[in-house]
Scaffold this active site. Structure first.
Site, PDB file in Angstrom:
ATOM      1  CG  HIS A  88      -1.629   1.285   1.477  1.00  0.00           C
ATOM      2  ND1 HIS A  88      -2.965   1.469   1.193  1.00  0.00           N
ATOM      3  CD2 HIS A  88      -1.188   2.487   1.976  1.00  0.00           C
ATOM      4  CE1 HIS A  88      -3.315   2.709   1.505  1.00  0.00           C
ATOM      5  NE2 HIS A  88      -2.245   3.343   1.986  1.00  0.00           N
ATOM      6  CD  GLU A  89       1.869   3.914   3.614  1.00  0.00           C
ATOM      7  OE1 GLU A  89       2.382   4.934   3.128  1.00  0.00           O
ATOM      8  OE2 GLU A  89       0.738   3.912   4.130  1.00  0.00           O
TER       9      GLU A  89
ATOM     10  CG  HIS B 278       0.659   6.354  -0.891  1.00  0.00           C
ATOM     11  ND1 HIS B 278      -0.511   6.947  -1.324  1.00  0.00           N
ATOM     12  CD2 HIS B 278       0.371   5.765   0.307  1.00  0.00           C
ATOM     13  CE1 HIS B 278      -1.466   6.738  -0.427  1.00  0.00           C
ATOM     14  NE2 HIS B 278      -0.960   6.022   0.561  1.00  0.00           N
TER      15      HIS B 278
ATOM     16  CE1 TYR C 127      -3.274  10.577   0.330  1.00  0.00           C
ATOM     17  CE2 TYR C 127      -3.089  12.096   2.182  1.00  0.00           C
ATOM     18  CZ  TYR C 127      -3.236  10.810   1.694  1.00  0.00           C
ATOM     19  OH  TYR C 127      -3.344   9.753   2.570  1.00  0.00           O
TER      20      TYR C 127
ATOM     21  CD  GLU D  90      -4.552   6.731   1.723  1.00  0.00           C
ATOM     22  OE1 GLU D  90      -4.617   5.518   2.018  1.00  0.00           O
ATOM     23  OE2 GLU D  90      -3.544   7.411   1.919  1.00  0.00           O
TER      24      GLU D  90
ATOM     25  CG  ASP E 151      -8.294  11.395   6.468  1.00  0.00           C
ATOM     26  OD1 ASP E 151      -7.052  11.431   6.409  1.00  0.00           O
ATOM     27  OD2 ASP E 151      -8.979  10.460   6.013  1.00  0.00           O
TER      28      ASP E 151
ATOM     29  CG  HIS F 285      -6.816   7.582   5.358  1.00  0.00           C
ATOM     30  ND1 HIS F 285      -6.185   8.811   5.490  1.00  0.00           N
ATOM     31  CD2 HIS F 285      -5.831   6.684   5.093  1.00  0.00           C
ATOM     32  CE1 HIS F 285      -4.880   8.646   5.335  1.00  0.00           C
ATOM     33  NE2 HIS F 285      -4.638   7.384   5.083  1.00  0.00           N
TER      34      HIS F 285
END
Length: 474
Positions: A179-180, A183, A194, A203, A276, A281
Site C-alpha cells: 500500500h505505502e 503511493h 491528496y 488512497e 483527513d 481515508h
C-alpha cells in the site's frame, strides 16, 4: 491474446502525507486511550506532522536518505536499514540486495515485502519498479519508539514497531508494505492530488495494490481472498479484523478505543468533511468496493484484467484532480480499449461502479461560459480576486474570476474554501509559516462571503496552491 502494458507517463512526483493509520484514529487514541498508548499516539501525530511539514518544504529535513541505486531490470534492488528507534533516516544498513536473512523479523519482513511488490509490478504489469526506470527500493525499520504508523516519504518506506497491544509491528502486513509503496507508484504516474475525491482515489489505488500484491504472493483468486487492509496490524486488544475492508467498507473494526470504521460503501453515504484532507481515508471505501465488485464478478486473479484496467488509467490521460465519476469513466474507457466495447470486462466495470452508485462521467474541460447546472445562481456571480506576487522573478499576476466561469471541480473547491473560512485559518497560522526565499505570496479578496487575506506560500497547502495556480492560468 495478452496485450503489452500501457505506456508509462512520467510526471514530477507530488508529495502527499501518506501514512497507513489515518490521523483521525490516532487523534482519538491520543484523547481516549489509556497511557502509554495515548502517549504513543500523540508522539506519532507529532512525527507525522513533522513529516508533512518537511515534505511541503516548510521545515528543514532531518533525513539523509539518498535515492537508492537502480536495479538491473531482472530483479529488485532492496536495502533495509535499522533506524534504531531514532527518527533520523535512513539509519544503519542491515540488509542489502542478495544478503541472507538477518534474524530480525522486521528487517526480513520489510525485505520480503519490497520484493513481493516489485514482482507484482514487474511480472503482472511489465513495470520496472515504482518509476518504471529501475528505482531501488529502500526501507527503514524500528523507527521511533512505539511509533504507531508506517509511511512512504517520497524516496523510501519507514516502519514503526507499534505498541504490541493495539498495533503490532508495521512490517507484519504485506498489504501495508505494498500500500505505502503504491503511493510512490501514484506519484510517478497519475500524481493524484491528496485532497477530497482525488485524494480518496490516491488512497484507493494504494489499497488496490496492497490487496492484490498479497493475493499475488499467495496465488489467490479474487473470490477466496479476504480483501482486508492491515489485518496483521491489529493487536490483541482491538475488536476488529483490519484497518479497512474492501469487500465490506465500514465493518473493519468497532472498538471502544479505535472507534467505529467510518468508511461508506456507496455514494449515498459519502462523507463530506474537512478532516483527513477531505476524508481521503474514509471515502476511499467507495472505489474500494467497486474494485472488489469488479474482481469478484470477473473471477480468477485480480492482477489480470481488473488490475490491468486500473493501471491503464494510472498511466494514461488522467488529471491530478480526478473525481470518482471521471475515474469510473476512465476505467470503463480503458476496459473497452483493451478488451472490446461489448466485452465481459467492460460490462463488469460498468456494473461495479453502478453497485456503488457512481455514474461514469468524463472530466469537464475549462470553459469561459458559466454552466447553469453548477451550484446556485449566486455562485455564477461570486467574484474572487486572486493576486500572486514574488517568486524568483518577482512578478505579480492577478486574476478576477467568477466561480461560474471556472471548471466545476475548481468552482466547488473555491466554494468550500470560502464557506469554511479555510483561508482565514491559513492566515491566522501564517506567523508560524515563514516565507522561504523566492517563494510567492497570495492575496485573496471576495465580497460574498467577505474575504480579504494575504498568505505566504508556505502557509498554503499544496492542493490550495494548485487551485490558485489553475485559477491564475484560467
Amino acid at each position: 491474446m495478452t496485450r503489452p502494458p500501457a505506456p508509462t507517463r512520467h510526471v514530477h512526483p507530488v508529495r502527499p502525507r501518506c501514512t497507513i493509520v489515518p490521523p483521525f484514529i490516532l487523534a482519538r487514541l491520543a484523547e481516549t486511550a489509556p497511557e502509554p498508548v495515548a502517549e504513543g499516539a500523540r508522539t506519532t501525530l507529532q512525527l507525522d506532522e513533522g513529516l508533512f511539514r518537511r515534505r511541503r518544504g516548510v521545515a528543514p529535513s532531518e533525513d539523509s536518505s539518498e535515492r537508492p541505486a537502480m536495479d538491473d531490470g531482472t530483479g529488485p534492488n532492496r536495502s533495509v536499514h535499522d533506524a534504531q528507534n531514532a527518527t533520523r533516516l535512513p539509519g544503519v544498513l542491515v540488509r542489502a540486495e542478495g544478503a541472507e536473512p538477518t534474524g530480525d523479523v522486521a528487517v526480513d519482513e520489510a525485505y520480503d515485502g519490497l520484493g513481493a511488490t516489485w514482482r507484482l509490478l514487474h511480472d503482472a504489469l511489465g513495470r520496472d519498479s515504482l518509476d518504471d526506470n529501475g528505482l531501488g527500493l529502500a526501507a527503514s525499520v524500528h523507527y521511533g519508539r512505539n511509533y504507531l504508523n508506517a509511511f512512504w516519504n517520497g524516496s523510501q518506506m519507514v516502519f514503526g514497531d507499534g505498541d504490541g497491544r493495539l498495533f503490532n509491528r508495521f512490517t507484519a502486513s504485506l498489504d501495508v508494505i505494498a500500500h505505502e509503496l503504491a503511493h510512490g507508484l501514484t506519484e510517478y504516474t497519475a500524481g493524484l492530488n491528496y485532497q477530497g475525491q482525488s485524494g480518496a482515489l490516491n488512497e484507493h489505488v494504494s489499497d488496490v495494490f496492497g490487496a492484490v500484491t498479497q493475493q499475488y504472493a499467495l496465488d489467490q483468486d479474487a473470490d477466496v481472498a479476504d480483501w482486508l487492509i492491515g489485518a496483521a496490524l491489529l493487536g490483541p486488544d482491538v475488536n476488529g479484523v483490519a484497518l479497512r475492508s474492501m469487500a465490506a467498507p465500514g465493518t473493519a473494526y468497532d472498538d471502544p478505543q479505535l472507534g467505529r470504521d467510518p468508511q461508506p460503501a456507496t455514494m449515498a453515504d459519502y462523507v463530506d468533511t474537512t478532516d483527513d484532507y477531505g476524508g481521503v481515508h474514509i471515502n476511499s471505501g467507495i472505489p474500494n468496493k467497486a474494485f472488489h465488485a469488479l474482481a469478484t464478478r470477473l473471477g480468477g486473479p485480480a492482477w489480470e484484467a481488473p488490475l490491468q484496467i486500473w493501471y491503464d488509467v494510472l498511466t494514461g490521460d488522467i488529471r491530478a484532480d480526478c473525481t470518482f465519476a471521471t475515474f469510473a469513466h476512465l476505467t470503463l474507457a480503458a476496459a473497452r480499449a483493451r478488451f472490446g466495447a461489448r466485452s465481459v470486462e467492460a460490462d463488469a466495470v460498468a456494473a461495479a461502479w453502478a453497485s456503488v452508485e457512481v455514474e461514469p462521467a468524463p472530466a469537464r474541460q475549462p470553459t469561459r461560459t458559466p454552466a447553469p447546472s453548477t451550484g446556485s445562481d449566486a455562485d455564477a456571480t461570486t467574484r474572487v480576486v486572486l493576486r500572486r506576487t514574488g517568486g524568483f522573478a518577482g512578478l505579480t499576476r492577478t486574476a478576477s474570476v467568477e466561480l461560474g466561469d471556472l471548471p466545476d471541480v475548481d468552482a466547488e473547491a473555491w466554494r468550500l474554501l470560502l464557506a469554511e473560512q479555510r483561508l482565514e485559518s491559513m492566515a491566522s497560522a501564517a506567523p508560524d509559516e515563514r516565507p522561504t526565499p523566492d517563494s510567492y505570496s497570495y492575496g485573496v479578496r471576495c465580497d460574498a462571503p467577505a474575504t480579504d487575506v494575504t498568505l505566504p506560500e508556505p502557509a498554503v497547502p499544496q492542493d490550495v496552491r494548485e487551485l490558485f495556480d489553475r485559477t491564475l492560468e484560467a
